[in-house]
Design a protein around this motif. Structure first.
Motif, PDB file in Angstrom:
ATOM      1  N   ARG A 401       0.885  -1.461   0.407  1.00  9.01           N
ATOM      2  CA  ARG A 401      -0.088  -0.108   0.159  1.00  9.01           C
ATOM      3  C   ARG A 401       0.702   1.157   0.240  1.00  9.01           C
ATOM      4  O   ARG A 401       1.613   1.305   0.706  1.00  9.01           O
ATOM      5  CB  ARG A 401      -0.814   0.204   1.021  1.00  9.01           C
ATOM      6  N   ILE A 402       1.324   2.124  -1.260  1.00  6.52           N
ATOM      7  CA  ILE A 402       1.722   2.987  -1.216  1.00  6.52           C
ATOM      8  C   ILE A 402       0.833   4.511  -1.141  1.00  6.52           C
ATOM      9  O   ILE A 402      -0.698   4.608  -2.369  1.00  6.52           O
ATOM     10  CB  ILE A 402       2.663   3.839  -2.405  1.00  6.52           C
ATOM     11  N   GLU A 403       0.967   5.417  -0.566  1.00  6.03           N
ATOM     12  CA  GLU A 403       0.120   6.301  -0.586  1.00  6.03           C
ATOM     13  C   GLU A 403       0.653   7.690  -1.181  1.00  6.03           C
ATOM     14  O   GLU A 403       2.198   7.866  -0.550  1.00  6.03           O
ATOM     15  CB  GLU A 403      -0.621   7.542   0.947  1.00  6.03           C
ATOM     16  N   CYS A 404       0.283   8.603  -2.320  1.00  7.55           N
ATOM     17  CA  CYS A 404       1.350   9.463  -2.681  1.00  7.55           C
ATOM     18  C   CYS A 404       0.491  11.273  -2.744  1.00  7.55           C
ATOM     19  O   CYS A 404      -0.689  11.243  -2.357  1.00  7.55           O
ATOM     20  CB  CYS A 404       1.796  10.021  -3.674  1.00  7.55           C
ATOM     21  N   TYR A 405       1.651  12.120  -2.034  1.00 13.64           N
ATOM     22  CA  TYR A 405       0.470  13.477  -1.378  1.00 13.64           C
ATOM     23  C   TYR A 405       1.141  14.216  -2.537  1.00 13.64           C
ATOM     24  O   TYR A 405       2.203  14.624  -3.336  1.00 13.64           O
ATOM     25  CB  TYR A 405       1.138  13.994  -0.163  1.00 13.64           C
ATOM     26  N   ASN A 519       2.255   1.137   3.701  1.00 15.13           N
ATOM     27  CA  ASN A 519       3.982   1.148   3.886  1.00 15.13           C
ATOM     28  C   ASN A 519       4.563   1.835   3.486  1.00 15.13           C
ATOM     29  O   ASN A 519       6.518   1.922   3.878  1.00 15.13           O
ATOM     30  CB  ASN A 519       3.866  -0.625   2.787  1.00 15.13           C
ATOM     31  N   LEU A 520       4.484   2.652   2.852  1.00 12.61           N
ATOM     32  CA  LEU A 520       5.116   4.151   2.012  1.00 12.61           C
ATOM     33  C   LEU A 520       4.066   4.804   1.264  1.00 12.61           C
ATOM     34  O   LEU A 520       3.205   5.004   1.158  1.00 12.61           O
ATOM     35  CB  LEU A 520       5.919   3.321   0.626  1.00 12.61           C
ATOM     36  N   VAL A 521       4.636   6.094   2.359  1.00 15.90           N
ATOM     37  CA  VAL A 521       4.007   7.767   1.702  1.00 15.90           C
ATOM     38  C   VAL A 521       5.098   8.018   1.085  1.00 15.90           C
ATOM     39  O   VAL A 521       6.646   8.266   0.595  1.00 15.90           O
ATOM     40  CB  VAL A 521       4.031   8.212   3.220  1.00 15.90           C
ATOM     41  N   ILE A 545       6.989   4.389   9.202  1.00 15.28           N
ATOM     42  CA  ILE A 545       6.524   4.628   8.194  1.00 15.28           C
ATOM     43  C   ILE A 545       6.878   4.924   7.306  1.00 15.28           C
ATOM     44  O   ILE A 545       8.094   6.097   7.474  1.00 15.28           O
ATOM     45  CB  ILE A 545       4.823   5.544   8.231  1.00 15.28           C
ATOM     46  N   ALA A 546       7.724   4.576   5.929  1.00 16.35           N
ATOM     47  CA  ALA A 546       8.449   4.360   5.450  1.00 16.35           C
ATOM     48  C   ALA A 546       8.423   6.006   4.498  1.00 16.35           C
ATOM     49  O   ALA A 546       6.886   5.724   4.171  1.00 16.35           O
ATOM     50  CB  ALA A 546       9.185   3.549   4.418  1.00 16.35           C
ATOM     51  N   VAL A 547       9.345   7.381   3.895  1.00 14.33           N
ATOM     52  CA  VAL A 547       8.765   8.472   3.537  1.00 14.33           C
ATOM     53  C   VAL A 547       9.257   8.722   2.145  1.00 14.33           C
ATOM     54  O   VAL A 547      10.811   8.246   2.585  1.00 14.33           O
ATOM     55  CB  VAL A 547       8.353   9.425   4.366  1.00 14.33           C
ATOM     56  N   CYS A 548       9.568   8.757   1.576  1.00 13.13           N
ATOM     57  CA  CYS A 548      10.407   9.249  -0.066  1.00 13.13           C
ATOM     58  C   CYS A 548       9.351  10.088  -0.487  1.00 13.13           C
ATOM     59  O   CYS A 548       8.801  10.758  -0.270  1.00 13.13           O
ATOM     60  CB  CYS A 548      10.783   8.047  -0.406  1.00 13.13           C
ATOM     61  N   GLY A 549       9.877  10.959  -1.621  1.00 18.47           N
ATOM     62  CA  GLY A 549       9.614  11.863  -2.277  1.00 18.47           C
ATOM     63  C   GLY A 549      10.403  11.834  -3.289  1.00 18.47           C
ATOM     64  O   GLY A 549      11.717  11.057  -4.036  1.00 18.47           O
ATOM     65  N   LEU A 550       9.603  12.264  -4.377  1.00 25.93           N
ATOM     66  CA  LEU A 550       9.869  11.764  -5.921  1.00 25.93           C
ATOM     67  C   LEU A 550      10.042  13.365  -6.870  1.00 25.93           C
ATOM     68  O   LEU A 550       9.042  14.374  -6.690  1.00 25.93           O
ATOM     69  CB  LEU A 550       9.030  10.804  -6.719  1.00 25.93           C
ATOM     70  N   ALA A 551      11.229  14.098  -7.247  1.00 26.54           N
ATOM     71  CA  ALA A 551      11.068  14.854  -8.270  1.00 26.54           C
ATOM     72  C   ALA A 551      11.243  14.900  -8.692  1.00 26.54           C
ATOM     73  O   ALA A 551      11.654  14.406  -9.909  1.00 26.54           O
ATOM     74  CB  ALA A 551      12.557  15.520  -7.450  1.00 26.54           C
ATOM     75  N   LYS A 552      10.657  15.915  -9.696  1.00 24.00           N
ATOM     76  CA  LYS A 552      10.387  15.941 -11.515  1.00 24.00           C
ATOM     77  C   LYS A 552      11.556  15.970 -12.193  1.00 24.00           C
ATOM     78  O   LYS A 552      10.732  15.485 -13.158  1.00 24.00           O
ATOM     79  CB  LYS A 552       9.102  16.891 -11.601  1.00 24.00           C
ATOM     80  N   ARG A 553      12.656  17.127 -12.064  1.00 24.38           N
ATOM     81  CA  ARG A 553      13.428  17.456 -12.959  1.00 24.38           C
ATOM     82  C   ARG A 553      14.485  16.006 -13.068  1.00 24.38           C
ATOM     83  O   ARG A 553      14.999  15.943 -14.455  1.00 24.38           O
ATOM     84  CB  ARG A 553      14.836  17.804 -12.007  1.00 24.38           C
ATOM     85  N   MET A 554      14.971  15.872 -12.293  1.00 27.67           N
ATOM     86  CA  MET A 554      16.055  14.589 -12.865  1.00 27.67           C
ATOM     87  C   MET A 554      15.074  12.387 -12.357  1.00 27.67           C
ATOM     88  O   MET A 554      15.658  11.965 -12.596  1.00 27.67           O
ATOM     89  CB  MET A 554      16.892  14.390 -11.984  1.00 27.67           C
ATOM     90  N   GLU A 555      13.559  12.879 -11.539  1.00 31.02           N
ATOM     91  CA  GLU A 555      13.124  11.569 -11.543  1.00 31.02           C
ATOM     92  C   GLU A 555      13.956  10.995 -10.539  1.00 31.02           C
ATOM     93  O   GLU A 555      13.662   9.306 -10.321  1.00 31.02           O
ATOM     94  CB  GLU A 555      13.090  11.030 -12.699  1.00 31.02           C
ATOM     95  N   GLU A 556      14.723  11.644  -9.464  1.00 30.53           N
ATOM     96  CA  GLU A 556      14.860  11.002  -8.409  1.00 30.53           C
ATOM     97  C   GLU A 556      14.318  11.169  -7.363  1.00 30.53           C
ATOM     98  O   GLU A 556      13.773  11.500  -7.017  1.00 30.53           O
ATOM     99  CB  GLU A 556      16.560  12.322  -8.052  1.00 30.53           C
ATOM    100  N   ILE A 557      14.699   9.655  -6.710  1.00 35.60           N
ATOM    101  CA  ILE A 557      13.897   9.845  -4.639  1.00 35.60           C
ATOM    102  C   ILE A 557      14.992   9.955  -3.734  1.00 35.60           C
ATOM    103  O   ILE A 557      15.888   9.243  -3.253  1.00 35.60           O
ATOM    104  CB  ILE A 557      13.747   8.230  -4.812  1.00 35.60           C
ATOM    105  N   TRP A 558      14.533  10.730  -3.406  1.00 34.88           N
ATOM    106  CA  TRP A 558      14.757  11.268  -2.170  1.00 34.88           C
ATOM    107  C   TRP A 558      14.512  10.361  -1.196  1.00 34.88           C
ATOM    108  O   TRP A 558      12.874  10.639  -0.467  1.00 34.88           O
ATOM    109  CB  TRP A 558      14.802  13.001  -1.779  1.00 34.88           C
TER     110      TRP A 558
END
Length: 684
Positions: A401-405, A519-521, A545-558
């Protein structure tokens, strides 16, 4: 991985002239082929600022261990040599256009003694005339069935044709007049070939000549009182006209062009082409390309024109594109050589051609969407994507289960956020949520993310505690949960039953939407947004609860606290899933933001009119279609709306003039009413 500095060409060794260059890996395989007006400038751009290059270009340079080049005389020669080498070596880092499906063609085998009309797929062969491609094989068969009345060319397979010659009896089509039956000598080879050539001429757009010829023969037969022959010719003419009706007229008669449009994201692009011959759409075809290198839309257009028309014998007189290629003159000259005549590459700015290009662009957007949907719909692909995300982010288990904001606003106004939910790699639209961000001075994306995460997981904690309390006491009061949630200021999204119905769904026995965590935000953004989300979870006592971010410019996961991002491979199924999540959250947020902005504009300008309630506002907008048209209307025109009197109409007109800057905008944007509504906006 090699260090690009170890094989960088010595200063002054690269010529300042047009040419083609090749990067090789440690096994001697060519991994990238490129062309340049100036080899020196182009190769220097790879080595001068390595850190500033696109990550995929950096990967290519690290994979390579050497580079060589070939000098040519002109830019056209560079285009031709680049195409030849890409075709020969199939380099892994060059863009590759591949059909998004297998398209059928209408083929006429002019290389045979008795040409045959057939549906053909796959590789082309010399001596065969092709028309299309078509979206479906049945569309070809319908067209052929109509045309065989006027052009009775054989359609049978070689075995059937040979058998008919042996027994001296034609097949059924020969008896009903839809084949000239060359197998039994009703027409000789030359006569049958003329029929096939006339069929090809009609399909190529020379339609008027044949219809007029048949019409002339029909009238001549009628005058000679050969009424049966005249009736057959009449039916033949009607069949040709019906075949033409199936092909939409989009441009002026005699217009031959290919219309090309693209839809792209950072990793892929979909290309659609409409083939227009004689002003009619004769076929459609699509490709999907992996963007292995950092390419602009103009670069994609140039690669497409080079690869698709590189060996084609059907280059049109005109090619319509969304953006001109970087070197339009050289590309035009190359296509003119392929065609054996002049070719124009144009970007339509107005009129029918621009409208047709927009239609093709919509098809390209839909093709890219379907391509991503097909990838997401495959169970094996989804499982692999989740596993790749688990390994890349070092999670204890696959994020089922992944939730994206995502946050959306316009210059800080009407700030909203969205939450989308994916379970087992598939969207669960019934569990999407929308949030109206409370008006706080200095509000930005970081504060908004913190607020949204806090509100969402406070609700989770409230429902979790209520489930535990009910389990301990055996009490299942369906109203209590709503009271608990109301104390936190939550509202329902209006897309499903409110949370006040209890934390347990009586139909499934599962906890309701917010009663169990993901499982992932995932948040749309970089380190600041990720840090805000992690801080909100820490404050609520939910660091697990695991957290990450997806940046648009280079599609990097932070990841929280990491100085360097996680880079998933370009073709990674996990990256596709993450992109799909982010794009869906963005779409959902934008839709809600536009809805809120539209309502705010309407309400703020009409709220101040005495006696004008929601029903009358709805009737006004329904009658005029938009607030702009309502603002332009006179009081007499407004009074035509049922339920609106002349006095109310005058008040409405005055209020709209005031909101437009000509009067006192009471209750307008920024006024007390608007401020009150924004401050009271809750999570929905």
């Amino acid at each position: 991985m090699a260090d690009p500095a170890t094989y960088r060409p010595a200063p002054g060794s690269v010529p300042d002239s047009p040419g083609v260059y090749r990067f090789r890996d440690e096994h001697g395989r060519i991994i990238y082929v490129g062309k340049a007006k100036s080899l020196r400038s182009r190769l220097n751009s790879y080595f001068a600022d390595f850190a500033g290059l696109h990550p995929r270009t950096q990967t290519m340079l690290r994979t390579a261990v050497g580079v060589d080049w070939t000098v040519v005389g002109t830019e056209v020669e560079a285009l031709q040599l680049e195409y030849s080498w890409i075709k020969e070596f199939d380099p892994r880092f060059n863009v590759r256009y591949r059909d998004d499906k297998s398209y059928p063609y209408l083929a006429v085998t002019l290389d045979e003694e008795y040409p045959r009309v057939m549906v053909m797929r796959g590789a082309r062969r010399k001596g065969v005339r092709y028309f299309g491609p078509y979206s479906h094989a049945w569309a070809i068969r319908e067209t052929v069935d109509l045309l065989l009345r006027a052009f009775p060319v054989r359609t049978c397979k070689p075995g059937v044709f040979k058998r008919a010659r042996q027994i001296g009896r034609p097949c059924l089509l020969g008896y009903i007049g839809k084949c000239s039956a060359p197998c039994v000598g009703r027409v000789d080879a030359d006569g049958h070939r003329r029929l096939a050539e006339d069929f090809c001429a009609f399909m190529a757009g020379d339609t008027t000549r044949f219809i007029r010829r048949i019409e002339k023969e029909m009238y001549a037969a009628a005058e000679a009182e050969e009424f049966e022959r005249a009736a057959r010719l009449r039916d033949d003419m009607r069949a040709l006209q019906r075949a033409l009706e199936k092909q939409a007229v989009v441009l002026g008669e005699g217009t031959d062009c290919d219309v090309i449009a693209l839809a792209e994201d950072p990793l892929e692009a979909a290309v659609q082409v409409f083939y227009v011959r004689g002003g009619r759409i004769r076929g459609q075809r699509g490709w999907v390309v992996d963007k292995v290198e950092d390419l602009t839309t103009a670069d994609l257009v140039e690669h497409f024109l080079t690869q698709i028309y590189g060996e084609s014998d059907s280059v049109p007189r005109e090619v319509l594109v969304p953006v001109g290629p970087p070197d339009a003159e050289a590309m035009t000259e190359l296509l003119a050589e392929r065609r054996g005549g002049p070719v124009r590459i144009r970007v339509p700015r107005r009129g029918d051609k621009k409208a047709l290009l927009e239609t093709v662009a919509r098809n390209a957007v839909e093709a890219l969407k379907q391509h991503k949907t097909r990838r997401a719909g495959d169970l094996t692909t989804r499982s692999q994507a989740l596993q790749e995300i688990q390994e890349a982010l070092e999670l204890d288990e696959a994020p089922l289960r992944i939730e994206c904001y995502d946050v959306s606003n316009l210059q800080g106004t009407n700030v909203v956020a969205s939450m989308v939910v994916f379970e087992d790699g598939l969207a669960r639209k019934g569990e999407y949520r929308r949030f109206t961000i409370r008006a706080v001075e200095g509000q930005d994306d970081v504060r908004s993310i913190h607020e949204v995460i806090t509100r969402r997981f406070r609700r989770y904690l409230a429902e979790r505690d209520k489930v535990a309390e009910d389990a301990a006491t055996g009490d299942h009061d369906e109203g209590a949960a709503g009271d608990v949630l109301a104390s936190y200021g939550f509202e329902d999204a209006g897309e499903e039953e409110p949370a006040a119905h209890g934390p347990i769904d009586p139909r499934t026995g599962r906890p309701r939407k917010f009663a169990y965590p993901p499982n992932l935000v995932v948040v749309d953004g970089g380190p600041p947004q990720v840090a805000a989300a992690q801080r909100a979870l820490d404050e609520l006592g939910l660091p697990e609860i695991a957290v990450c971010g997806l940046a648009k410019r280079m599609e990097e996961i932070w990841l929280p606290g990491d100085e360097d991002p996680v880079i998933l491979p370009r073709g990674s199924k996990g990256l596709y899933l993450m992109q799909h999540l982010r794009d869906e959250a963005h779409r959902f947020a934008i839709a809600f933001h536009r809805q809120r902005r539209s309502k705010a504009m309407t309400a703020s300008e009409l709220d101040g009119v005495p006696g004008l309630g929601p029903a009358r506002r709805t009737a006004l907008l329904k009658h005029f279609g938009s607030l702009k048209r309502l603002r332009e209307a006179t009081p007499d025109q407004i009074a035509e709306v049922p339920g609106i009197g002349l006095r109310t109409a005058e008040q409405i007109a005055a209020a709209l003039r005031g909101a437009d800057g000509t009067g006192d905008p009471a209750g307008g944007p920024g006024g007390p009413a608007a401020a009150h509504r924004t401050a009271d906006g809750g999570g929905t």
